[in-house]
Design a protein around this motif. Structure first.
Motif, PDB file in Angstrom:
ATOM      1  N   TYR A  67       0.826  -1.205   0.000  1.00 53.43           N
ATOM      2  CA  TYR A  67       0.000   0.000   0.000  1.00 53.43           C
ATOM      3  C   TYR A  67       0.861   1.256   0.000  1.00 53.43           C
ATOM      4  CZ  TYR A  67      -2.969   3.797   1.475  1.00 53.43           C
ATOM      5  OH  TYR A  67      -3.590   5.018   1.545  1.00 53.43           O
ATOM      6  N   ARG A  68       1.904   1.283   0.828  1.00 54.80           N
ATOM      7  CA  ARG A  68       2.758   2.463   0.874  1.00 54.80           C
ATOM      8  C   ARG A  68       3.506   2.658  -0.443  1.00 54.80           C
ATOM      9  NH1 ARG A  68       4.377   4.927   5.280  1.00 54.80           N
ATOM     10  NH2 ARG A  68       6.603   4.773   4.778  1.00 54.80           N
ATOM     11  N   ALA A  69       3.848   1.562  -1.106  1.00 54.14           N
ATOM     12  CA  ALA A  69       4.533   1.686  -2.395  1.00 54.14           C
ATOM     13  C   ALA A  69       3.648   2.376  -3.422  1.00 54.14           C
ATOM     14  CB  ALA A  69       4.954   0.307  -2.896  1.00 54.14           C
ATOM     15  N   VAL A  70       2.402   1.914  -3.566  1.00 54.37           N
ATOM     16  CA  VAL A  70       1.551   2.462  -4.624  1.00 54.37           C
ATOM     17  C   VAL A  70       0.929   3.799  -4.251  1.00 54.37           C
ATOM     18  CG1 VAL A  70       1.089   0.186  -5.590  1.00 54.37           C
ATOM     19  CG2 VAL A  70      -0.507   1.140  -3.913  1.00 54.37           C
ATOM     20  N   SER A  71       0.807   4.084  -2.950  1.00 53.48           N
ATOM     21  CA  SER A  71       0.142   5.323  -2.540  1.00 53.48           C
ATOM     22  C   SER A  71       1.092   6.490  -2.331  1.00 53.48           C
ATOM     23  CB  SER A  71      -0.668   5.104  -1.257  1.00 53.48           C
ATOM     24  OG  SER A  71       0.184   4.814  -0.154  1.00 53.48           O
ATOM     25  N   CYS A  72       2.357   6.189  -1.975  1.00 50.20           N
ATOM     26  CA  CYS A  72       3.272   7.316  -1.731  1.00 50.20           C
ATOM     27  C   CYS A  72       4.690   7.036  -2.218  1.00 50.20           C
ATOM     28  CB  CYS A  72       3.282   7.711  -0.252  1.00 50.20           C
ATOM     29  SG  CYS A  72       4.012   6.495   0.875  1.00 50.20           S
ATOM     30  N   GLY A  73       4.889   5.978  -3.002  1.00 42.53           N
ATOM     31  CA  GLY A  73       6.198   5.722  -3.595  1.00 42.53           C
ATOM     32  C   GLY A  73       7.252   5.254  -2.626  1.00 42.53           C
ATOM     33  N   ALA A  74       6.836   4.684  -1.491  1.00 45.77           N
ATOM     34  CA  ALA A  74       7.805   4.227  -0.497  1.00 45.77           C
ATOM     35  C   ALA A  74       8.423   2.897  -0.911  1.00 45.77           C
ATOM     36  CB  ALA A  74       7.128   4.081   0.865  1.00 45.77           C
ATOM     37  N   ALA A  75       9.741   2.815  -0.889  1.00 44.20           N
ATOM     38  CA  ALA A  75      10.418   1.546  -1.104  1.00 44.20           C
ATOM     39  C   ALA A  75      10.176   0.656   0.110  1.00 44.20           C
ATOM     40  CB  ALA A  75      11.912   1.773  -1.304  1.00 44.20           C
ATOM     41  N   PRO A  76      10.350  -0.670  -0.025  1.00 45.50           N
ATOM     42  CA  PRO A  76      10.184  -1.533   1.143  1.00 45.50           C
ATOM     43  C   PRO A  76      11.025  -1.028   2.320  1.00 45.50           C
ATOM     44  CG  PRO A  76      10.416  -2.858  -0.840  1.00 45.50           C
ATOM     45  CD  PRO A  76      10.677  -1.435  -1.241  1.00 45.50           C
ATOM     46  N   ASP A  77      10.379  -0.836   3.462  1.00 47.16           N
ATOM     47  CA  ASP A  77      11.036  -0.322   4.680  1.00 47.16           C
ATOM     48  C   ASP A  77      11.544   1.110   4.515  1.00 47.16           C
ATOM     49  OD1 ASP A  77      10.697  -2.807   6.049  1.00 47.16           O
ATOM     50  OD2 ASP A  77      12.467  -3.585   5.014  1.00 47.16           O
ATOM     51  N   GLY A  78      11.068   1.808   3.480  1.00 49.60           N
ATOM     52  CA  GLY A  78      11.510   3.179   3.251  1.00 49.60           C
ATOM     53  C   GLY A  78      10.447   4.200   3.593  1.00 49.60           C
ATOM     54  N   GLU A  79      10.791   5.463   3.411  1.00 49.11           N
ATOM     55  CA  GLU A  79       9.877   6.570   3.677  1.00 49.11           C
ATOM     56  C   GLU A  79       9.099   6.945   2.416  1.00 49.11           C
ATOM     57  OE1 GLU A  79       9.450   7.918   6.687  1.00 49.11           O
ATOM     58  OE2 GLU A  79      10.886   6.452   7.483  1.00 49.11           O
ATOM     59  N   CYS A  80       7.975   7.601   2.612  1.00 44.94           N
ATOM     60  CA  CYS A  80       7.193   8.099   1.480  1.00 44.94           C
ATOM     61  C   CYS A  80       8.012   9.098   0.676  1.00 44.94           C
ATOM     62  CB  CYS A  80       5.911   8.772   1.976  1.00 44.94           C
ATOM     63  SG  CYS A  80       4.650   7.622   2.564  1.00 44.94           S
ATOM     64  N   ARG A  81       7.949   8.975  -0.631  1.00 39.63           N
ATOM     65  CA  ARG A  81       8.631   9.925  -1.516  1.00 39.63           C
ATOM     66  C   ARG A  81       7.665  10.923  -2.143  1.00 39.63           C
ATOM     67  NH1 ARG A  81      10.268   8.024  -5.934  1.00 39.63           N
ATOM     68  NH2 ARG A  81       9.298   5.964  -5.898  1.00 39.63           N
ATOM     69  N   LYS A  82       6.363  10.666  -1.994  1.00 38.87           N
ATOM     70  CA  LYS A  82       5.341  11.537  -2.580  1.00 38.87           C
ATOM     71  C   LYS A  82       4.210  11.699  -1.573  1.00 38.87           C
ATOM     72  CE  LYS A  82       4.865   8.822  -6.199  1.00 38.87           C
ATOM     73  NZ  LYS A  82       4.524   8.260  -7.528  1.00 38.87           N
ATOM     74  N   PRO A  83       3.454  12.777  -1.692  1.00 38.54           N
ATOM     75  CA  PRO A  83       2.323  12.955  -0.777  1.00 38.54           C
ATOM     76  C   PRO A  83       1.218  11.953  -1.070  1.00 38.54           C
ATOM     77  CG  PRO A  83       2.283  14.633  -2.483  1.00 38.54           C
ATOM     78  CD  PRO A  83       3.584  13.895  -2.646  1.00 38.54           C
ATOM     79  N   ILE A  84       0.483  11.577  -0.039  1.00 38.76           N
ATOM     80  CA  ILE A  84      -0.689  10.732  -0.212  1.00 38.76           C
ATOM     81  C   ILE A  84      -1.863  11.621  -0.612  1.00 38.76           C
ATOM     82  CG2 ILE A  84      -2.376   9.311   1.006  1.00 38.76           C
ATOM     83  CD1 ILE A  84      -0.109   8.025   2.510  1.00 38.76           C
ATOM     84  N   LEU A  85      -2.480  11.291  -1.738  1.00 40.75           N
ATOM     85  CA  LEU A  85      -3.541  12.113  -2.310  1.00 40.75           C
ATOM     86  C   LEU A  85      -4.830  11.315  -2.427  1.00 40.75           C
ATOM     87  CD1 LEU A  85      -1.513  13.732  -5.245  1.00 40.75           C
ATOM     88  CD2 LEU A  85      -1.880  14.669  -2.962  1.00 40.75           C
ATOM     89  N   ARG A  86      -5.942  11.955  -2.101  1.00 42.73           N
ATOM     90  CA  ARG A  86      -7.262  11.339  -2.251  1.00 42.73           C
ATOM     91  C   ARG A  86      -8.253  12.385  -2.745  1.00 42.73           C
ATOM     92  NH1 ARG A  86      -5.537   9.569   2.895  1.00 42.73           N
ATOM     93  NH2 ARG A  86      -5.217   7.300   3.051  1.00 42.73           N
ATOM     94  N   TRP A  87      -9.311  11.900  -3.383  1.00 39.97           N
ATOM     95  CA  TRP A  87     -10.424  12.794  -3.693  1.00 39.97           C
ATOM     96  C   TRP A  87     -11.098  13.197  -2.383  1.00 39.97           C
ATOM     97  CZ3 TRP A  87     -11.388  14.944  -8.324  1.00 39.97           C
ATOM     98  CH2 TRP A  87     -10.726  14.393  -9.425  1.00 39.97           C
ATOM     99  N   PRO A  88     -11.563  14.446  -2.276  1.00 38.30           N
ATOM    100  CA  PRO A  88     -12.190  14.893  -1.028  1.00 38.30           C
ATOM    101  C   PRO A  88     -13.460  14.106  -0.722  1.00 38.30           C
ATOM    102  CG  PRO A  88     -12.467  16.528  -2.774  1.00 38.30           C
ATOM    103  CD  PRO A  88     -11.519  15.509  -3.296  1.00 38.30           C
ATOM    104  N   GLU A  89     -13.791  14.018   0.546  1.00 35.33           N
ATOM    105  CA  GLU A  89     -14.919  13.202   0.982  1.00 35.33           C
ATOM    106  C   GLU A  89     -16.217  13.583   0.291  1.00 35.33           C
ATOM    107  OE1 GLU A  89     -15.473  12.207   5.099  1.00 35.33           O
ATOM    108  OE2 GLU A  89     -13.398  12.746   5.561  1.00 35.33           O
ATOM    109  N   GLU A  90     -16.425  14.866   0.051  1.00 35.42           N
ATOM    110  CA  GLU A  90     -17.701  15.288  -0.533  1.00 35.42           C
ATOM    111  C   GLU A  90     -17.870  14.848  -1.980  1.00 35.42           C
ATOM    112  OE1 GLU A  90     -14.883  18.907  -0.782  1.00 35.42           O
ATOM    113  OE2 GLU A  90     -15.367  17.311   0.657  1.00 35.42           O
TER     114      GLU A  90
END
Length: 224
Positions: free
Chosen positions: A32-55
């Motif tokens: 999940y972290r890989a596809v959502s924020c570009g994190a390598a295994p055991d690594g930190e997020c490289r990109k912000p986590i983005l979602r469509w707003p709740e509304e």
């Protein structure tokens, strides 16, 4: 759509700069972290986590905004059918987001089938935000602010092979929901996020898990 002066995130279905290497199977958390924020295994997020707003999540609008001149009716039908299948697949997961096909000038997710061959620079598409960018095979751009997606723009080559069209549409539409990073590794060649193949037309296993987790009910924007 205007994509200036706000965070722009780009990904392509065959873009060598937008993938995480996975030499073996990943845990659900690592996937999940890989596809959502570009994190390598055991690594930190490289990109912000983005979602469509709740509304917007109960009806993110999607339109096939344009197709390349000269596309034959049977060829257009392949993209139409592929898009409908992609929306059905995503909506059928029971995630906390639903997509709605519309025929309006300003949808949330705008899709263009362009004449550009894979690997070439898009020119004269009629969409300013596309021209000047290399088109791997499919490409998605998100305009976002404060971790919320405001608009998405997808380009797909009209020269895609027939057997790839449905898979590319599913991948790019899924990425337009904020899961922007591909995975490269032998375990994931049958993933919609595979960097090296375009053959998957179902969201199953960890692919389905990632989208459900990204849009779990009442998911806060700041979750990482």
């Amino acid at each position: 759509m205007k994509f200036a002066a706000v965070l722009m995130v780009l990904a392509g279905s065959a873009s060598a700069q937008e993938f995480v290497s996975a030499p073996g199977p990943l845990s659900d958390d690592a996937f999940y972290r890989a596809v959502s924020c570009g994190a390598a295994p055991d690594g930190e997020c490289r990109k912000p986590i983005l979602r469509w707003p709740e509304e917007k999540r109960d009806g993110v609008t999607v339109a096939l905004a344009s197709v390349a001149p000269g596309l034959l009716p049977y060829q257009r039908a392949l993209y139409e059918e592929g898009l409908e299948a992609a929306l059905d697949e995503i909506n059928g997961l029971g995630a906390g987001v639903r997509l709605r096909r519309v025929n309006i000038d300003d949808p949330d997710i705008e899709i263009h089938v362009v004449a550009t061959a894979p690997g070439q620079v898009m020119e004269n598409t009629g969409v300013e935000a596309l021209d000047g960018n290399v088109l791997p095979l499919g490409r998605v751009a998100l305009r976002a602010r404060d971790s919320e997606i405001r608009e998405a723009l997808i380009a797909i080559s009209a020269k895609a092979r027939r057997r790839e069209i449905a898979s590319i549409l599913l991948e790019e539409t899924t990425q337009a929901l904020g899961l922007m990073t591909d995975i490269r590794g032998p375990t994931y060649r049958r993933s919609v996020f595979s960097e090296d193949s375009n053959s998957v037309v179902r969201l199953e296993g960890q692919d389905a898990m990632a989208l459900r987790r990204h849009y779990a009910p009442n998911t806060p924007q700041e979750e990482s």
